[in-house]
Scaffold this motif. Structure first.
Motif, PDB file in Angstrom:
ATOM      1  N   GLU A  29       4.416   1.590  14.267  1.00  0.00           N
ATOM      2  CA  GLU A  29       3.852   2.509  13.275  1.00  0.00           C
ATOM      3  C   GLU A  29       3.454   1.655  12.074  1.00  0.00           C
ATOM      4  O   GLU A  29       4.257   1.379  11.196  1.00  0.00           O
ATOM      5  CB  GLU A  29       4.865   3.578  12.863  1.00  0.00           C
ATOM      6  CG  GLU A  29       5.018   4.694  13.859  1.00  0.00           C
ATOM      7  CD  GLU A  29       5.962   5.778  13.363  1.00  0.00           C
ATOM      8  OE1 GLU A  29       6.254   5.817  12.146  1.00  0.00           O
ATOM      9  OE2 GLU A  29       6.415   6.575  14.193  1.00  0.00           O
ATOM     10  N   TYR A  30       2.208   1.238  12.059  1.00  0.00           N
ATOM     11  CA  TYR A  30       1.732   0.268  11.084  1.00  0.00           C
ATOM     12  C   TYR A  30       1.421   0.957   9.764  1.00  0.00           C
ATOM     13  O   TYR A  30       0.840   2.050   9.743  1.00  0.00           O
ATOM     14  CB  TYR A  30       0.475  -0.402  11.620  1.00  0.00           C
ATOM     15  CG  TYR A  30       0.248  -1.818  11.147  1.00  0.00           C
ATOM     16  CD1 TYR A  30       0.958  -2.879  11.707  1.00  0.00           C
ATOM     17  CD2 TYR A  30      -0.688  -2.095  10.157  1.00  0.00           C
ATOM     18  CE1 TYR A  30       0.734  -4.179  11.296  1.00  0.00           C
ATOM     19  CE2 TYR A  30      -0.926  -3.393   9.740  1.00  0.00           C
ATOM     20  CZ  TYR A  30      -0.200  -4.427  10.303  1.00  0.00           C
ATOM     21  OH  TYR A  30      -0.423  -5.719   9.885  1.00  0.00           O
ATOM     22  N   PRO A  31       1.782   0.365   8.642  1.00  0.00           N
ATOM     23  CA  PRO A  31       1.429   0.971   7.345  1.00  0.00           C
ATOM     24  C   PRO A  31      -0.072   0.892   7.110  1.00  0.00           C
ATOM     25  O   PRO A  31      -0.690  -0.148   7.329  1.00  0.00           O
ATOM     26  CB  PRO A  31       2.204   0.116   6.336  1.00  0.00           C
ATOM     27  CG  PRO A  31       2.394  -1.204   7.014  1.00  0.00           C
ATOM     28  CD  PRO A  31       2.545  -0.900   8.481  1.00  0.00           C
ATOM     29  N   PHE A  32      -0.664   1.984   6.670  1.00  0.00           N
ATOM     30  CA  PHE A  32      -2.115   2.041   6.458  1.00  0.00           C
ATOM     31  C   PHE A  32      -2.414   1.584   5.038  1.00  0.00           C
ATOM     32  O   PHE A  32      -2.677   2.368   4.129  1.00  0.00           O
ATOM     33  CB  PHE A  32      -2.633   3.453   6.721  1.00  0.00           C
ATOM     34  CG  PHE A  32      -4.101   3.507   6.992  1.00  0.00           C
ATOM     35  CD1 PHE A  32      -4.630   2.949   8.146  1.00  0.00           C
ATOM     36  CD2 PHE A  32      -4.963   4.110   6.098  1.00  0.00           C
ATOM     37  CE1 PHE A  32      -5.997   2.999   8.416  1.00  0.00           C
ATOM     38  CE2 PHE A  32      -6.331   4.168   6.350  1.00  0.00           C
ATOM     39  CZ  PHE A  32      -6.844   3.611   7.511  1.00  0.00           C
ATOM     40  N   THR A  33      -2.409   0.279   4.855  1.00  0.00           N
ATOM     41  CA  THR A  33      -2.602  -0.336   3.540  1.00  0.00           C
ATOM     42  C   THR A  33      -4.072  -0.663   3.312  1.00  0.00           C
ATOM     43  O   THR A  33      -4.910  -0.573   4.214  1.00  0.00           O
ATOM     44  CB  THR A  33      -1.782  -1.625   3.443  1.00  0.00           C
ATOM     45  OG1 THR A  33      -2.266  -2.534   4.456  1.00  0.00           O
ATOM     46  CG2 THR A  33      -0.305  -1.358   3.669  1.00  0.00           C
ATOM     47  N   SER A  34      -4.370  -1.093   2.100  1.00  0.00           N
ATOM     48  CA  SER A  34      -5.737  -1.494   1.771  1.00  0.00           C
ATOM     49  C   SER A  34      -6.198  -2.635   2.667  1.00  0.00           C
ATOM     50  O   SER A  34      -7.363  -2.688   3.083  1.00  0.00           O
ATOM     51  CB  SER A  34      -5.827  -1.900   0.296  1.00  0.00           C
ATOM     52  OG  SER A  34      -7.121  -2.354  -0.024  1.00  0.00           O
ATOM     53  N   ASP A  35      -5.282  -3.554   2.964  1.00  0.00           N
ATOM     54  CA  ASP A  35      -5.647  -4.694   3.811  1.00  0.00           C
ATOM     55  C   ASP A  35      -6.108  -4.242   5.192  1.00  0.00           C
ATOM     56  O   ASP A  35      -7.115  -4.730   5.713  1.00  0.00           O
ATOM     57  CB  ASP A  35      -4.463  -5.651   3.956  1.00  0.00           C
ATOM     58  CG  ASP A  35      -4.193  -6.427   2.681  1.00  0.00           C
ATOM     59  OD1 ASP A  35      -5.095  -6.484   1.818  1.00  0.00           O
ATOM     60  OD2 ASP A  35      -3.085  -6.977   2.539  1.00  0.00           O
ATOM     61  N   VAL A  36      -5.381  -3.322   5.792  1.00  0.00           N
ATOM     62  CA  VAL A  36      -5.752  -2.889   7.139  1.00  0.00           C
ATOM     63  C   VAL A  36      -6.956  -1.956   7.099  1.00  0.00           C
ATOM     64  O   VAL A  36      -7.757  -1.916   8.038  1.00  0.00           O
ATOM     65  CB  VAL A  36      -4.548  -2.232   7.859  1.00  0.00           C
ATOM     66  CG1 VAL A  36      -4.284  -0.824   7.354  1.00  0.00           C
ATOM     67  CG2 VAL A  36      -4.776  -2.210   9.369  1.00  0.00           C
ATOM     68  N   ILE A  37      -7.126  -1.208   6.000  1.00  0.00           N
ATOM     69  CA  ILE A  37      -8.317  -0.360   5.860  1.00  0.00           C
ATOM     70  C   ILE A  37      -9.592  -1.200   5.952  1.00  0.00           C
ATOM     71  O   ILE A  37     -10.576  -0.795   6.571  1.00  0.00           O
ATOM     72  CB  ILE A  37      -8.288   0.406   4.520  1.00  0.00           C
ATOM     73  CG1 ILE A  37      -7.222   1.512   4.564  1.00  0.00           C
ATOM     74  CG2 ILE A  37      -9.653   1.012   4.200  1.00  0.00           C
ATOM     75  CD1 ILE A  37      -7.007   2.194   3.232  1.00  0.00           C
TER      76      ILE A  37
END
Length: 313
Positions: free
Chosen positions: A89-97
């Motif tokens: 369950e990956y955090p939906f951070t700015s980096d991954v966005i």
């Protein structure tokens, strides 16, 4: 099942077959994907790994949490029951966005998930602005040395089975239809909490209460025939979803169940309430006696339904 909850620095050591998606509801389409992963596990010996986010990406972008058929905890329970080996369950951070789709494949699916096979639906999307799709995965397969299987969506007549379709049926109280699309009963998981203690001492209907999370998509307030899974076993019951207007004012939305044939103390224990049939809307009665009389009718309806449909475990 090994879970990576909110983690970005992890690496699965064994080769895996990976799928990606929200898996809201684990409906028939999802089950088809997961079933194909299990076939890879049997044929190749790969571990099965699911990549998802800790919340729907649309919620992180808009700031509004969408209602979901399956909460994060329920999704974990479902994946564990299916025998999935890894859940990220990956955090939906700015980096991954802002992660380009090709980088998503390399950095996450290959380097973190150790994918040797990838199973996705025809409508999969990933990476910045969902620019990645099944065609990109096919193009990169030789580069990164994985097998790819693209699974055609399951349909109900001419319509794709989707979480949106299931929510439409749930919102109308069409439990049999929703459960058919899901391929299993719609369920609410929770820990039993203390209620107002009116059901047992006053009405003669001792109940168990759970409080659904705010993000849980609920069908209409009312009374349902239910099936309840506990540590002790599987039982039939009748469940009220709503605010109990006859006995309380301004109460939180609750899920209250009278379980047939169970006298165990379930306080503090986790249970799963599966809704099978919508009997009637929630209503306010003029007296507790009227409520008791209606509960007797609800009980009779529930017992007849369960006997006729043969749906107990």
């Amino acid at each position: 099942m090994k879970c990576f909850i909110g983690e970005t620095e992890f690496k699965i050591e064994e080769p895996t077959v990976v799928t990606i998606g929200k898996f809201d509801g684990r409906h028939k389409g999802h089950q088809k994907l997961l079933g194909r992963m299990m076939e890879f596990k049997r044929r190749r010996g790969y571990g099965t790994a699911v990549f998802t986010f800790d919340m729907a990406p649309a919620a992180r972008i808009s700031g509004e949490a969408p209602k979901v058929i399956t909460t994060n905890q329920e999704r974990r329970n479902n994946m564990a029951k299916m025998g999935i080996d890894y859940l990220a369950e990956y955090p939906f951070t700015s980096d991954v966005i802002h992660l380009p789709a090709e980088e998503f494949v390399r950095k996450i699916l290959i380097e973190k998930m150790n994918a040797k096979a990838i199973v996705v639906g025809t409508d999969c999307g990933f990476g910045y602005q969902r620019s990645g799709d099944a065609r990109l995965l096919a193009r990169l397969a030789d580069t990164w040395g994985y097998e790819l299987e693209v699974v055609i969506k399951e349909k109900d007549e001419e319509r794709d089975i989707s979480s949106t379709y299931i929510k439409e049926e749930l919102s109308r109280g069409h439990m049999e239809k929703a459960n058919k699309l899901l391929g299993e009963p719609y369920a609410i998981h929770g820990t039993v909490v203390h209620g107002n203690h009116v059901g047992g001492p006053v009405l003669g209907f001792p109940t168990v209460n759970i409080l659904p999370p705010e993000e849980k998509f609920l069908p209409p307030f009312g009374v349902y025939v239910s099936r309840v899974l506990t540590e002790e076993g599987c039982y039939g019951g009748i469940t009220n979803i709503g605010k109990k207007p006859t006995v309380e004012k301004d109460s939180p939305t609750g899920v209250e169940t009278f379980i047939f044939g169970l006298n165990e103390d379930l306080y503090g224990k986790n249970i799963e309430v599966q809704l099978l049939n919508f009997e009637r809307p929630e209503q306010k009665f003029d007296s507790l006696q009227q409520l008791k009389e209606q509960l007797e009718r609800d009980k009779e309806y529930g017992l007849l339904y369960l006997d006729r449909e043969k749906v107990l475990c």
